[in-house]
Every structure is written in structure tokens, then in C-alpha cells.
Design a protein around this motif. Structure first.
Motif, PDB file in Angstrom:
ATOM      1  N   CYS A 172       1.805  -1.283   0.132  1.00 23.07           N
ATOM      2  CA  CYS A 172       0.250   0.202   0.026  1.00 23.07           C
ATOM      3  C   CYS A 172       1.142   1.437   0.177  1.00 23.07           C
ATOM      4  O   CYS A 172       0.582   2.405  -0.500  1.00 23.07           O
ATOM      5  N   ARG A 173       1.889   1.102   0.661  1.00 24.44           N
ATOM      6  CA  ARG A 173       2.950   2.279   0.904  1.00 24.44           C
ATOM      7  C   ARG A 173       3.449   2.595  -0.532  1.00 24.44           C
ATOM      8  O   ARG A 173       3.882   3.335  -0.676  1.00 24.44           O
ATOM      9  N   LYS A 174       3.532   1.604  -0.967  1.00 21.86           N
ATOM     10  CA  LYS A 174       4.389   1.864  -2.343  1.00 21.86           C
ATOM     11  C   LYS A 174       3.665   2.287  -3.407  1.00 21.86           C
ATOM     12  O   LYS A 174       4.078   2.630  -4.467  1.00 21.86           O
ATOM     13  N   SER A 175       2.440   2.226  -3.815  1.00 24.99           N
ATOM     14  CA  SER A 175       1.640   2.433  -4.302  1.00 24.99           C
ATOM     15  C   SER A 175       1.241   4.161  -4.693  1.00 24.99           C
ATOM     16  O   SER A 175       0.967   4.339  -3.535  1.00 24.99           O
ATOM     17  N   ALA A 176       0.668   4.102  -5.645  1.00 27.52           N
ATOM     18  CA  ALA A 176       0.263   5.853  -5.875  1.00 27.52           C
ATOM     19  C   ALA A 176      -1.105   6.341  -5.037  1.00 27.52           C
ATOM     20  O   ALA A 176      -1.834   6.705  -5.307  1.00 27.52           O
ATOM     21  N   MET A 177      -1.592   5.126  -4.460  1.00 25.25           N
ATOM     22  CA  MET A 177      -2.939   5.676  -4.276  1.00 25.25           C
ATOM     23  C   MET A 177      -2.966   5.939  -2.457  1.00 25.25           C
ATOM     24  O   MET A 177      -2.324   5.662  -2.156  1.00 25.25           O
ATOM     25  N   THR A 178      -4.412   6.260  -2.034  1.00 25.41           N
ATOM     26  CA  THR A 178      -4.475   6.698  -0.595  1.00 25.41           C
ATOM     27  C   THR A 178      -4.414   5.246   0.148  1.00 25.41           C
ATOM     28  O   THR A 178      -4.754   4.208  -0.583  1.00 25.41           O
ATOM     29  N   TRP A 236      -6.619   2.011  -1.826  1.00 22.94           N
ATOM     30  CA  TRP A 236      -5.591   0.635  -2.311  1.00 22.94           C
ATOM     31  C   TRP A 236      -6.986   0.047  -0.929  1.00 22.94           C
ATOM     32  O   TRP A 236      -6.724  -1.001  -1.920  1.00 22.94           O
ATOM     33  N   CYS A 281       0.763   5.300   4.048  1.00 25.15           N
ATOM     34  CA  CYS A 281       0.126   4.578   3.182  1.00 25.15           C
ATOM     35  C   CYS A 281       1.145   5.973   1.942  1.00 25.15           C
ATOM     36  O   CYS A 281       1.447   6.345   3.098  1.00 25.15           O
ATOM     37  N   GLN A 282       1.572   5.818   0.644  1.00 24.22           N
ATOM     38  CA  GLN A 282       1.972   6.957  -0.066  1.00 24.22           C
ATOM     39  C   GLN A 282       1.291   7.986   0.117  1.00 24.22           C
ATOM     40  O   GLN A 282      -0.790   7.978   0.027  1.00 24.22           O
ATOM     41  N   SER A 331       0.209  11.349  -2.168  1.00 23.94           N
ATOM     42  CA  SER A 331      -0.354  12.491  -3.710  1.00 23.94           C
ATOM     43  C   SER A 331       0.158  13.943  -2.995  1.00 23.94           C
ATOM     44  O   SER A 331      -0.490  14.549  -1.808  1.00 23.94           O
ATOM     45  N   ASN A 332       0.496  14.551  -3.936  1.00 24.99           N
ATOM     46  CA  ASN A 332       0.602  15.871  -3.748  1.00 24.99           C
ATOM     47  C   ASN A 332      -1.129  16.614  -4.751  1.00 24.99           C
ATOM     48  O   ASN A 332      -1.139  16.142  -5.543  1.00 24.99           O
TER      49      ASN A 332
END
Length: 60
Positions: free
Chosen positions: A13-19, A23, A56-57, A59-60
Motif C-alpha cells: 500500500c505504501r508503495k502504491s500511488a493510491m490513498t 488501495w 500509505c503513499q 500524493s500532492n
């Protein structure tokens, strides 16, 4: 499910580009359950290495 399995999923999950919510929905994992896993792993990591908490990941 073993702790290693849970840690692997949290890392995925942390490596995904999703919240985390996105995820979890894509994997069919209950968000509250995921948050319990992530909280436990964050606590273990913080105690072992003083790593900052990560859910998790981001995003901006």
C-alpha cells in the motif's frame, strides 16, 4: 494471516500511488483492519528504528 503477510500488504500500500482507502477498496481489505495493521507496524518500526510513522503513499 501472519504478521509478515500483514507487513507485506502494508508495504505494498505504501508503495502504491493510491490513498489507503483506495488501495483497501481495490484489494477488498477492510479499511479499519488495514489501519490496525499499519498502526501496529508503525509502532513496531518506531520502537525498533525511530522511523517516522507512515500510513500509505502521500500524493500532492
Amino acid at each position: 494471516m501472519t504478521n509478515s503477510d500483514k507487513r507485506a500488504l502494508v508495504e505494498e500500500c505504501r508503495k502504491s500511488a493510491m490513498t489507503a482507502k483506495e488501495w483497501c477498496a481495490s484489494k477488498g481489505i477492510n479499511y479499519s483492519t488495514y489501519m490496525q495493521w499499519a498502526s501496529r507496524i508503525n509502532k513496531e518500526d518506531r520502537n525498533a528504528t525511530s522511523k517516522p510513522m507512515q500510513w500509505c503513499q502521500f500524493s500532492n
